[in-house]
Write a protein that holds these residues in place. Structure first.
Motif, PDB file in Angstrom:
ATOM      1  N   GLN A 176      43.258  49.050  55.736  1.00  6.92           N
ATOM      2  CA  GLN A 176      42.716  47.767  55.272  1.00  6.92           C
ATOM      3  C   GLN A 176      42.566  47.750  53.754  1.00  6.92           C
ATOM      4  O   GLN A 176      42.858  46.755  53.091  1.00  6.92           O
ATOM      5  N   ILE A 177      42.107  48.864  53.196  1.00 10.44           N
ATOM      6  CA  ILE A 177      41.898  48.946  51.749  1.00 10.44           C
ATOM      7  C   ILE A 177      43.225  48.896  50.994  1.00 10.44           C
ATOM      8  O   ILE A 177      43.330  48.272  49.928  1.00 10.44           O
ATOM      9  N   LEU A 178      44.246  49.520  51.554  1.00 10.11           N
ATOM     10  CA  LEU A 178      45.562  49.473  50.917  1.00 10.11           C
ATOM     11  C   LEU A 178      46.115  48.053  50.915  1.00 10.11           C
ATOM     12  O   LEU A 178      46.729  47.609  49.936  1.00 10.11           O
ATOM     13  N   ILE A 179      45.888  47.307  51.998  1.00  6.18           N
ATOM     14  CA  ILE A 179      46.331  45.917  52.061  1.00  6.18           C
ATOM     15  C   ILE A 179      45.586  45.084  51.015  1.00  6.18           C
ATOM     16  O   ILE A 179      46.175  44.253  50.317  1.00  6.18           O
ATOM     17  N   LEU A 180      44.290  45.329  50.898  1.00  6.06           N
ATOM     18  CA  LEU A 180      43.500  44.619  49.888  1.00  6.06           C
ATOM     19  C   LEU A 180      44.000  44.941  48.486  1.00  6.06           C
ATOM     20  O   LEU A 180      44.075  44.066  47.614  1.00  6.06           O
ATOM     21  N   SER A 181      44.364  46.192  48.241  1.00  5.03           N
ATOM     22  CA  SER A 181      44.884  46.599  46.936  1.00  5.03           C
ATOM     23  C   SER A 181      46.220  45.922  46.642  1.00  5.03           C
ATOM     24  O   SER A 181      46.468  45.474  45.515  1.00  5.03           O
ATOM     25  N   LEU A 182      47.086  45.840  47.654  1.00  4.99           N
ATOM     26  CA  LEU A 182      48.361  45.146  47.487  1.00  4.99           C
ATOM     27  C   LEU A 182      48.138  43.675  47.163  1.00  4.99           C
ATOM     28  O   LEU A 182      48.842  43.087  46.330  1.00  4.99           O
ATOM     29  N   PHE A 183      47.151  43.081  47.825  1.00  2.00           N
ATOM     30  CA  PHE A 183      46.817  41.683  47.552  1.00  2.00           C
ATOM     31  C   PHE A 183      46.344  41.504  46.113  1.00  2.00           C
ATOM     32  O   PHE A 183      46.776  40.579  45.412  1.00  2.00           O
ATOM     33  N   CYS A 184      45.453  42.374  45.663  1.00  2.00           N
ATOM     34  CA  CYS A 184      44.927  42.275  44.302  1.00  2.00           C
ATOM     35  C   CYS A 184      46.042  42.397  43.264  1.00  2.00           C
ATOM     36  O   CYS A 184      46.057  41.677  42.262  1.00  2.00           O
ATOM     37  N   ARG A 185      46.975  43.303  43.503  1.00  2.00           N
ATOM     38  CA  ARG A 185      48.107  43.445  42.586  1.00  2.00           C
ATOM     39  C   ARG A 185      49.004  42.203  42.629  1.00  2.00           C
ATOM     40  O   ARG A 185      49.549  41.784  41.604  1.00  2.00           O
ATOM     41  N   LYS A 186      49.127  41.614  43.789  1.00  2.00           N
ATOM     42  CA  LYS A 186      49.973  40.427  43.954  1.00  2.00           C
ATOM     43  C   LYS A 186      49.443  39.251  43.143  1.00  2.00           C
ATOM     44  O   LYS A 186      50.227  38.504  42.537  1.00  2.00           O
ATOM     45  N   VAL A 187      48.123  39.070  43.126  1.00  2.00           N
ATOM     46  CA  VAL A 187      47.528  37.917  42.438  1.00  2.00           C
ATOM     47  C   VAL A 187      46.861  38.316  41.124  1.00  2.00           C
ATOM     48  O   VAL A 187      46.116  37.530  40.533  1.00  2.00           O
ATOM     49  N   ASN A 188      47.124  39.544  40.673  1.00  2.00           N
ATOM     50  CA  ASN A 188      46.633  40.029  39.375  1.00  2.00           C
ATOM     51  C   ASN A 188      45.111  40.020  39.267  1.00  2.00           C
ATOM     52  O   ASN A 188      44.539  39.568  38.263  1.00  2.00           O
ATOM     53  N   ILE A 189      44.453  40.522  40.299  1.00  2.00           N
ATOM     54  CA  ILE A 189      43.000  40.692  40.259  1.00  2.00           C
ATOM     55  C   ILE A 189      42.705  42.142  39.878  1.00  2.00           C
ATOM     56  O   ILE A 189      43.124  43.061  40.586  1.00  2.00           O
ATOM     57  N   PRO A 190      42.012  42.389  38.774  1.00  2.00           N
ATOM     58  CA  PRO A 190      41.638  43.772  38.426  1.00  2.00           C
ATOM     59  C   PRO A 190      40.776  44.380  39.533  1.00  2.00           C
ATOM     60  O   PRO A 190      39.905  43.706  40.089  1.00  2.00           O
TER      61      PRO A 190
END
Length: 427
Positions: A102-116
């Motif tokens: 779940q955390i890896l998916i959240l990290s991929l999402f953050c990188r996708k939308v440029n959220i630090p």
């Protein structure tokens, strides 16, 4: 991490398969996030006069004084940042594979939308602390060199806080190659928790020891990290996500003037938590729901950082007990507190919430000092084993809505962490 004899090609295939399995879903979540942000910005937009006369309206000036050009003012979207804390306690062992996924998916999402973002695991294991500093824990020289571990500087009337350690796993500053390498390591770490100790394909590093749940200490340490994170990245809004399966350790004692620790109970004595730097103080109030000191520390964190706090409490094999103790209704009452005033109403509420949890695999609890608190099913329920959402052709708002409705009807907890998080920060 020891790869268990796997060659690089096999390990790379694990990373590729993980990305392929989740890229489409991450893209859909990113789309939903941008739509929510745009909708929020549009809801706050307004028409304003420019001061310029609209020549096409001059002919109507005698009966309509609205002859000025209009412009639609849409506020600029706010920037978000995320810090995530993963509970590395012993009871999390069976929940680690799904939590890491779940955390890896959240990290991929953050990188996708440029959220630090930064992802930390928190623990109090002493051996891990020394290993991370290339020191031998059993070395007698540590005492003579005064290299004794102490996470907090204590003084008169300070809280008695045990040690804590935050180990960083992922962050937004990683290059593509660095992130891919970190993703590889995290996938192998996930595999090291799968199966039993006799059948695991991947050997877990000795530094990844699961210990207690020093959640209160982690929140305290994270306060200054969050403030610096917001300043360095010039963020408008910051968010703290906590993934855990247990209560914070008790911290109801303080250092007295004689250098000894005195225990206290907030039901019998008045204890004030004070932060001189921020001129903040709040009384610790006794709570039946959880550690009262932790609740006050979380309130202090909220008020000194102005960050949103999202809790994801993982339940496995003890749903009835956990729900009775941790579920809080809209009026701020637990099921047990409702039972104290109306036994039948409390019993009916408990049955209703337990049924909802069995059906949907998660429930929303209105716990104090959290922006949102989700109780989610653990174990295999956390593991993302297939792609639930399918959209053919061009992605439109209507197709996206129908796809998510279908996904929700399936009552899956898969990817609940990232989906609930983006819903929370985009409102």
């Amino acid at each position: 991490i020891e790869d268990g004899g796997f060659d690089n090609a096999y390990v790379q295939k694990l990373v590729t398969d993980f990305k392929n399995k989740n890229d489409r879903y991450v893209g859909l979540l990113a789309k939903e996030f941008e739509m929510r942000k745009a909708a929020k910005a549009f809801s706050k937009s307004k028409l304003s006069d420019t001061g310029d006369i609209d020549v096409n309206k001059l002919s109507s000036y005698q009966f309509d004084d609205n002859i000025f050009r209009k412009v639609m003012l849409v506020p600029k979207g706010k920037s978000h940042g995320l810090i995530l804390l993963l509970d590395c306690s012993g009871s999390m062992s069976d929940n680690m594979p799904g939590s890491i996924e779940q955390i890896l998916i959240l990290s991929l999402f953050c990188r996708k939308v440029n959220i630090p973002f930064h992802v930390y695991g928190f623990t109090d294991d002493t051996g891990t602390w020394y290993m991370d500093r290339n020191m031998v824990y059993t070395s007698p020289s540590l005492i003579s060199e005064n290299l004794v571990r102490n996470s907090f500087v204590t003084s008169n009337n300070s809280l008695n806080l045990s040690n804590v350690q935050l180990r960083e796993y992922l962050n937004h500053k990683m290059s593509n190659s660095e992130f891919t390498k970190a993703l590889r390591n995290m996938i192998l770490l996930k595999m090291s928790y799968m199966g039993n100790r006799h059948s695991r394909l991947v050997t877990r590093p000795s530094s990844e020891v699961l210990s207690n749940t020093p959640l209160t200490q982690a929140i305290i340490v994270c306060r200054d990290i969050m403030l610096n994170f917001k300043k360095v990245n010039n963020l408008d809004l910051t968010n703290l996500v906590i993934v855990h399966d247990g209560d914070a350790d008790s911290n109801n004692s303080y250092l007295n003037s004689e250098g000894k620790y005195n225990s206290f109970h907030p039901s019998y004595v008045n204890v004030i938590l004070r932060d001189k730097k921020f001129q903040y103080e709040e009384q610790i109030i006794d709570s039946q729901m959880s550690c009262s000191t932790f609740e006050t520390i979380l309130s202090w964190f909220n008020k000194t950082t102005n960050a949103k706090v999202f809790g994801f409490y993982i339940i496995e094999g003890r749903a009835k007990h956990a729900i009775e103790r941790m579920y809080v209704n809209e009026n701020g009452l637990t099921i047990r507190e409702v039972q104290n005033t109306d036994r039948i109403a409390g019993y009916d509420l408990g049955k209703k919430i337990q049924s909802k949890f069995r059906s949907e695999k998660f429930i929303v609890s209105h716990k104090k000092n959290y922006t949102s608190f989700f109780m989610i099913a653990g174990g295999d329920n956390l593991v993302v084993d297939k792609e639930e959402i399918e959209i053919e052709g061009k992605v439109t708002a209507s197709k996206l809505k129908n796809a998510f409705m279908k996904f929700n009807r399936g009552k899956q907890v898969n990817r609940v962490l990232v989906s609930k998080f983006i819903q929370g920060i985009a409102v």
